[in-house]
Design a protein around this motif. Sequence first.
Motif, PDB file in Angstrom:
ATOM      1  N   SER A   6      48.286  43.157  37.209  1.00 35.25           N
ATOM      2  CA  SER A   6      48.954  44.404  37.554  1.00 35.25           C
ATOM      3  C   SER A   6      50.448  44.329  37.276  1.00 35.25           C
ATOM      4  O   SER A   6      51.047  45.276  36.758  1.00 35.25           O
ATOM      5  CB  SER A   6      48.705  44.722  39.033  1.00 35.25           C
ATOM      6  N   THR A   7      51.056  43.186  37.593  1.00 35.81           N
ATOM      7  CA  THR A   7      52.482  43.000  37.324  1.00 35.81           C
ATOM      8  C   THR A   7      52.757  42.988  35.835  1.00 35.81           C
ATOM      9  O   THR A   7      53.747  43.573  35.369  1.00 35.81           O
ATOM     10  CB  THR A   7      52.972  41.692  37.980  1.00 35.81           C
ATOM     11  N   LEU A   8      51.893  42.359  35.066  1.00 36.13           N
ATOM     12  CA  LEU A   8      52.050  42.330  33.608  1.00 36.13           C
ATOM     13  C   LEU A   8      51.938  43.731  33.018  1.00 36.13           C
ATOM     14  O   LEU A   8      52.728  44.113  32.139  1.00 36.13           O
ATOM     15  CB  LEU A   8      51.014  41.398  32.994  1.00 36.13           C
ATOM     16  N   SER A  10      52.572  46.514  34.591  1.00 33.46           N
ATOM     17  CA  SER A  10      53.764  47.248  35.016  1.00 33.46           C
ATOM     18  C   SER A  10      54.982  46.870  34.179  1.00 33.46           C
ATOM     19  O   SER A  10      55.798  47.730  33.843  1.00 33.46           O
ATOM     20  CB  SER A  10      54.056  46.975  36.492  1.00 33.46           C
ATOM     21  N   ALA A  11      55.108  45.596  33.835  1.00 37.99           N
ATOM     22  CA  ALA A  11      56.222  45.157  32.993  1.00 37.99           C
ATOM     23  C   ALA A  11      56.111  45.771  31.598  1.00 37.99           C
ATOM     24  O   ALA A  11      57.112  46.209  31.016  1.00 37.99           O
ATOM     25  CB  ALA A  11      56.250  43.639  32.899  1.00 37.99           C
ATOM     26  N   PHE A  12      54.912  45.829  31.062  1.00 30.85           N
ATOM     27  CA  PHE A  12      54.704  46.463  29.764  1.00 30.85           C
ATOM     28  C   PHE A  12      55.031  47.960  29.846  1.00 30.85           C
ATOM     29  O   PHE A  12      55.650  48.517  28.937  1.00 30.85           O
ATOM     30  CB  PHE A  12      53.262  46.261  29.302  1.00 30.85           C
ATOM     31  N   GLY A  13      54.646  48.602  30.930  1.00 25.35           N
ATOM     32  CA  GLY A  13      54.959  50.014  31.121  1.00 25.35           C
ATOM     33  C   GLY A  13      56.456  50.262  31.215  1.00 25.35           C
ATOM     34  O   GLY A  13      56.977  51.244  30.677  1.00 25.35           O
ATOM     35  N   THR A  50      57.374  51.165  40.011  1.00 28.30           N
ATOM     36  CA  THR A  50      56.072  50.519  40.024  1.00 28.30           C
ATOM     37  C   THR A  50      56.200  49.026  39.761  1.00 28.30           C
ATOM     38  O   THR A  50      55.531  48.210  40.399  1.00 28.30           O
ATOM     39  CB  THR A  50      55.155  51.160  38.968  1.00 28.30           C
ATOM     40  N   LEU A  51      57.077  48.648  38.839  1.00 29.90           N
ATOM     41  CA  LEU A  51      57.289  47.231  38.554  1.00 29.90           C
ATOM     42  C   LEU A  51      57.869  46.507  39.770  1.00 29.90           C
ATOM     43  O   LEU A  51      57.418  45.410  40.123  1.00 29.90           O
ATOM     44  CB  LEU A  51      58.209  47.063  37.354  1.00 29.90           C
ATOM     45  N   VAL A  52      58.831  47.121  40.435  1.00 28.54           N
ATOM     46  CA  VAL A  52      59.411  46.502  41.624  1.00 28.54           C
ATOM     47  C   VAL A  52      58.360  46.341  42.719  1.00 28.54           C
ATOM     48  O   VAL A  52      58.267  45.296  43.369  1.00 28.54           O
ATOM     49  CB  VAL A  52      60.618  47.322  42.131  1.00 28.54           C
ATOM     50  N   ARG A  53      57.538  47.350  42.912  1.00 24.29           N
ATOM     51  CA  ARG A  53      56.477  47.272  43.920  1.00 24.29           C
ATOM     52  C   ARG A  53      55.503  46.141  43.607  1.00 24.29           C
ATOM     53  O   ARG A  53      55.125  45.357  44.482  1.00 24.29           O
ATOM     54  CB  ARG A  53      55.725  48.597  43.993  1.00 24.29           C
ATOM     55  N   ARG A  57      54.803  42.678  45.698  1.00 26.03           N
ATOM     56  CA  ARG A  57      53.443  42.363  46.129  1.00 26.03           C
ATOM     57  C   ARG A  57      53.041  40.974  45.623  1.00 26.03           C
ATOM     58  O   ARG A  57      52.432  40.201  46.354  1.00 26.03           O
ATOM     59  CB  ARG A  57      52.474  43.415  45.597  1.00 26.03           C
ATOM     60  N   ALA A  58      53.400  40.646  44.396  1.00 24.48           N
ATOM     61  CA  ALA A  58      53.050  39.331  43.850  1.00 24.48           C
ATOM     62  C   ALA A  58      53.795  38.228  44.585  1.00 24.48           C
ATOM     63  O   ALA A  58      53.257  37.148  44.820  1.00 24.48           O
ATOM     64  CB  ALA A  58      53.382  39.288  42.359  1.00 24.48           C
TER      65      ALA A  58
END
Length: 65
Positions: A6-8, A10-13, A50-53, A57-58
């Motif tokens: 999910s983090t990956l 979000s980073a791509f987004g 979204t990336l910060v969230r 979470r991670a």
Amino acid sequence: MTTRVSTLISAFGALVSVLLFAGAVGEYRSGASVLWPVVGAVLFLGASATLVRDLRRARGDERRP
């Protein structure tokens, strides 16, 4: 594992939103509507939030024993 994916994503987004925002500013400088950079900025802010969230979470998952 799913938080990493999910983090990956979000980073791509966030990366894609930066590119879209840069393209929107370029279009605006070429004479397009002011709505292009506004929409690009909204997309960037949403992707950044979204990336910060997901990063928070991670980080919380790593602290659990």
